[in-house]
Design a protein around this motif. Structure first.
Motif, short mmCIF file in Angstrom:
data_model
loop_
_atom_site.label_atom_id
_atom_site.label_comp_id
_atom_site.label_asym_id
_atom_site.label_seq_id
_atom_site.Cartn_x
_atom_site.Cartn_y
_atom_site.Cartn_z
N ASP B 367 -22.91 10.84 58.61
CA ASP B 367 -22.35 11.56 57.93
C ASP B 367 -22.94 12.83 57.36
OD1 ASP B 367 -20.34 11.10 55.51
OD2 ASP B 367 -21.83 11.17 54.35
N ASN B 368 -23.91 12.78 57.10
CA ASN B 368 -24.96 13.56 57.48
C ASN B 368 -24.27 15.24 58.39
OD1 ASN B 368 -26.12 13.56 54.82
ND2 ASN B 368 -28.42 13.21 56.05
N ALA B 369 -24.30 14.56 59.99
CA ALA B 369 -23.84 15.38 60.73
C ALA B 369 -22.10 16.31 60.10
CB ALA B 369 -24.14 14.75 61.98
N TYR B 414 -34.98 15.56 47.98
CA TYR B 414 -34.87 16.46 48.40
C TYR B 414 -33.82 17.02 49.15
CZ TYR B 414 -37.03 20.54 49.66
OH TYR B 414 -37.18 22.07 49.87
N ARG B 415 -33.28 18.35 48.81
CA ARG B 415 -31.79 18.79 49.80
C ARG B 415 -31.81 20.44 49.49
NH1 ARG B 415 -26.78 17.78 47.04
NH2 ARG B 415 -25.86 18.05 49.37
N LEU B 416 -31.72 20.91 50.67
CA LEU B 416 -31.88 22.56 50.62
C LEU B 416 -30.77 22.92 50.38
CD1 LEU B 416 -31.93 22.15 54.64
CD2 LEU B 416 -33.92 22.24 53.43
N GLY B 423 -24.22 15.45 48.47
CA GLY B 423 -24.83 14.97 48.11
C GLY B 423 -25.63 14.06 47.27
N SER B 424 -26.69 13.28 47.66
CA SER B 424 -27.93 12.90 46.43
C SER B 424 -28.73 13.53 47.08
CB SER B 424 -28.01 11.52 46.22
OG SER B 424 -27.73 11.05 47.93
N GLY B 425 -29.12 13.73 48.15
CA GLY B 425 -30.87 13.97 48.15
C GLY B 425 -31.49 12.16 48.96
N1 ADP Z 1 -27.18 17.12 59.89
C1 ADP Z 1 -27.85 18.55 58.96
N2 ADP Z 1 -27.85 19.49 59.38
C2 ADP Z 1 -28.22 20.08 58.45
N3 ADP Z 1 -28.37 20.27 57.21
C3 ADP Z 1 -29.18 18.51 56.97
C4 ADP Z 1 -28.43 17.83 58.09
N4 ADP Z 1 -28.88 16.34 57.80
C5 ADP Z 1 -29.10 16.53 56.27
N5 ADP Z 1 -29.26 17.97 56.39
C6 ADP Z 1 -30.36 18.28 54.88
O1 ADP Z 1 -31.43 17.38 54.52
C7 ADP Z 1 -30.91 17.29 52.77
C8 ADP Z 1 -31.28 15.85 52.78
O2 ADP Z 1 -30.20 15.24 53.53
P1 ADP Z 1 -29.93 13.62 53.23
O3 ADP Z 1 -30.84 12.74 52.21
O4 ADP Z 1 -28.77 13.13 53.44
O5 ADP Z 1 -29.94 14.12 51.18
P2 ADP Z 1 -28.06 14.43 51.63
O6 ADP Z 1 -27.06 14.31 52.12
O7 ADP Z 1 -27.43 12.98 50.46
O8 ADP Z 1 -28.30 16.28 50.29
C9 ADP Z 1 -29.63 17.36 53.27
O9 ADP Z 1 -28.96 17.81 51.73
C10 ADP Z 1 -28.99 18.50 53.77
O10 ADP Z 1 -29.62 20.11 53.05
#
Ligand code: ADP
Lengths: 222, 465
Positions: B367-369, B414-416, B423-425
């Motif tokens: 899902d992240n990807a 933590y989120r970027l 997202g929730s981080g």
């Molecule tokens: N495949 C990815 N490519 C780029 N950034 C990513 C990816 N997976 C995660 N991230 C970064 O890592 C952070 C944390 O991810 P995650 O813990 O899954 O929380 P969420 O996706 O709910 O924000 C995301 O907010 C995103 O900024």
């Protein structure tokens, strides 16, 4: 009235902007501490709605910065931190009010009104000018006992002119106070608003005079 | 009853002291008895000498002149009965009470002693009698000899022996008691610091988890106090983490709720159906997001090692779980026109562990990807074995993750910045927790040519079927 809303959550920011917009306030949204600081130095605001948990620069830092610079801008803090110490800390930093999420939108509005009433209207509830009576809470306008209907924008312009009744309000200030970033009303649009106001208020015993190229002035008709 | 050091020590000590007491009393008693017997016997010899002195020749006959007054003198005390008998060398009785005959041949002028049992005059009792016997030469020096027997009952001896016994046993008993008491007090004193610590601990408030003061602990309990303090430290760290988590979670829940409340009051004030519809759309969106957040929180609680749910490990096929996840995610990929693909060896791998957890691990990474890769990008999922390990990888052509953030993104919430609203981080922290239940490692690399990200999870002992 123009507000800056510093809130990093997109959803809440959109909700508040839409809600406050529908009440006739112009709202600029900043998503981070940096953006908020930038916006504060770029434009004049009547109120700052500030989330404490902002990325980059924390909300309390922004507030401290603002007060250190001697700004008297009213500030309402909105935050998820509900401990009494947090409240005390927030108010001591110079916030005028403190709301814990999730808050009631009606309550936020009421607090905004209270703050503006104090700051802009010196705690008055109603403004009288000629036969016109402006009720601040509801933004209702009565002319000799009859309700008069206005659009939010007309009402906002009228409010601004009334708040400085008898004094010249520069067109630029008027435009800026009504504008949000998305939809800046042009000078032309402003002239149309003023025109409509004049028509609706022809029996109210007030007149809006134009100082061409500069601004407007509302006062009781002689 | 609980084991008590004090009682146990006291028990062992009393047993030891008791045995010592009895043995020493017995030894003392027998020694004292010997000395007292010797002195009684000497008295008996004196008596026999007195009897011998009373043997006279009268008219050519041997007589013993022992009137009752003299007999009374021979008795040393008035509790005991006194007996005597004088015999000639042939064993004929010359005078005195009737006593059993001695072994005449064995007698000499040195008195010998023996104990006899003598029926009383009336025959209703038997007296124990200590008898001294000796041979005396005649005063006439005619070469004839007499045999003298003197005896007495044992009442005085017995009484003395009781007195001796009592005088030995009593002081020793008191000594033993005092010893036990001293030990009792000593142990109580020794354990007093424990009591002080115990009181200090019970007086604490429930939230006070600070270290127990080990400065007053005796050496013996010091390791115990140390381990308690280590446990407390771990507990503090855990509670701190939980507090931070709850604070974060409440922030994360409150913000969308504030948005929802705002929209719902806008809905209440809506004047047209169109306006209303728009607001409801927003509410729906907000609820969707809140639901996802709550689900993520629940997933996290599920895999929390200290959590309430005990995970039930089962054996299942990893490839099955992956295909479920891919099926679910395909719609999102299609909506964003992402080139979405799977590379695997078309075999199944069984693994033992929490199936739902693994499904969440897969779906969070995929899902992240898909979320962070812009439209028309490429996402590739792969499942391979290598060196007895099973590797799951997700490769994307998204924005990538800066090196300094590669650790931090696994932290809860933590989120970027610029990651968007949905997202929730929590996703990656769930991934990390699940991975640890499988003893698997998660690593992040930058994709080929510096584009995108590769997440790899390496499971131990992936078994091919
Ligand atoms: N495949 C990815 N490519 C780029 N950034 C990513 C990816 N997976 C995660 N991230 C970064 O890592 C952070 C944390 O991810 P995650 O813990 O899954 O929380 P969420 O996706 O709910 O924000 C995301 O907010 C995103 O900024």
């Amino acid at each position: 009235m123009r507000f800056l809303l510093a809130e990093d959550d997109d959803y809440l920011a959109r909700a508040l902007a839409q809600g406050l917009g529908s009440r006739g306030y112009a709202v600029d949204a900043a998503r981070s501490g940096k953006e908020a600081i930038q916006a504060l130095s770029d434009s004049e605001y009547d109120l700052l709605i500030l989330d404490l948990g902002l990325p980059e620069v924390d909300g309390s830092q922004i507030l401290r910065l603002l007060r250190e610079r001697g700004s008297t801008l009213p500030v309402i803090i909105i935050t998820a931190r509900d401990a009494v110490q947090d409240r005390i800390a927030g108010l001591d930093l110079g916030a005028n009010d403190y709301l814990t999420k999730p808050f009631d939108f009606g309550e936020l509005e009421a607090r905004i009104r209270a703050i503006l009433r104090k700051n802009v209207w010196g705690n008055r509830m109603e403004i009288h000018c000629g036969l016109l009576r402006f009720v601040l809470n509801t933004k209702e306008v009565f002319v000799g006992g009859e309700v008069c209907e206005f659009t939010p924008r007309e009402s906002a312009v009228l409010e601004m002119l009334l708040s400085r009744a008898g004094r010249l309000v520069p067109k630029k200030a008027l435009v800026e106070h009504l504008a949000s970033w998305e939809e800046a009303p042009s000078d032309n649009a402003m002239e149309i608003v003023i025109h409509r106001l004049r028509r609706k208020l022809c029996t109210a015993g007030v007149e809006i005079s134009t100082v061409r190229g500069f601004g407007y002035l509302l006062r009781e008709s002689q | 009853m609980r084991k008590s050091i004090r009682r146990k020590l006291l028990l062992w000590l009393s047993a030891g002291l008791g045995v010592i007491w009895i043995i020493s009393a017995l030894i003392g008693y027998f020694l004292a008895l010997k000395f007292s017997d010797d002195s009684f016997d000497r008295e008996l010899i004196n008596s026999s000498d007195s009897v011998a002195a009373r043997i006279k020749f009268k008219e050519g006959r041997l007589v013993v002149d022992l009137p009752p007054a003299a007999q009374a003198i021979l008795r040393h005390n008035n509790r005991d009965m006194f007996f005597y008998q004088v015999l000639n060398a042939d064993g004929e009785r010359l005078s005195g009470d009737k006593l059993p005959l001695p072994d005449i041949a064995g007698l000499s002028d040195v008195p010998s002693f023996r104990l006899i049992r003598l029926p009383s005059a009336r025959g209703d009792k038997v007296h124990e009698v200590r008898l001294a016997e000796l041979k005396v030469l005649s005063p006439e020096n005619d070469g004839k000899a007499f045999i003298i027997q003197v005896g007495e009952t044992l009442a005085a001896r017995k009484q003395l022996s009781y007195k001796i016994l009592a005088s030995i046993m009593l002081p020793q008993f008191v000594t033993a008691l005092l010893g036990a008491y001293a030990v009792w007090i000593g142990i109580s004193r020794g354990l007093a610091p424990l009591r002080t610590m115990q009181e200090a601990i019970s007086a604490r408030s429930a939230s006070d988890l600070s270290d127990v003061d080990d400065s007053i602990s005796p050496e013996e309990t010091y390791p115990l106090v140390q381990s308690i303090n280590e446990l407390l430290a771990r507990l503090r760290a855990y509670i701190e983490a939980q507090k931070r988590f709850i604070a974060n979670a409440s922030h994360q829940l409150r913000t969308p709720l504030a948005g929802l409340k705002t929209y719902s009051s806008l809905g209440l004030g809506a004047e047209s159906a169109v306006e209303m519809k728009e607001v409801i759309g927003q509410i729906d969106f907000g609820l969707e997001r809140l639901t996802r957040l709550v689900n993520q929180l629940l997933s996290l609680a599920r895999v929390d090692p200290y959590g309430a749910t005990a995970l039930k490990p089962e054996v299942f096929d990893v490839a099955d779980v992956l295909s479920e996840v891919l099926t679910e995610q395909a719609a999102l990929a299609a909506a964003k026109s992402i080139d979405f693909g799977l590379e695997d060896e078309c075999v199944s791998y069984s693994i033992l562990g929490d199936r739902i957890g693994l499904q969440q691990l897969f779906s969070n990474l995929v899902d992240n990807a898909l979320q962070y890769t812009p439209a028309y990008g490429r996402v590739t999922v792969s499942l391979k074995t290598f060196d007895d390990r099973l590797f799951f990888a997700v490769r994307d052509t998204g924005p990538g993750i800066p090196d300094i953030e590669k650790e931090k993104i696994f932290e809860r919430f933590y989120r970027l910045s610029g990651a968007g609203t949905s997202g929730s981080g929590l996703g990656l922290s769930i991934v990390k927790e699940v991975a640890s239940t499988f003893q698997a490692q998660v690593s992040i690399e930058t994709g080929e040519n510096g584009i995108g990200t590769v997440f790899t999870v390496s499971f131990p002992a992936g078994r091919r079927d």
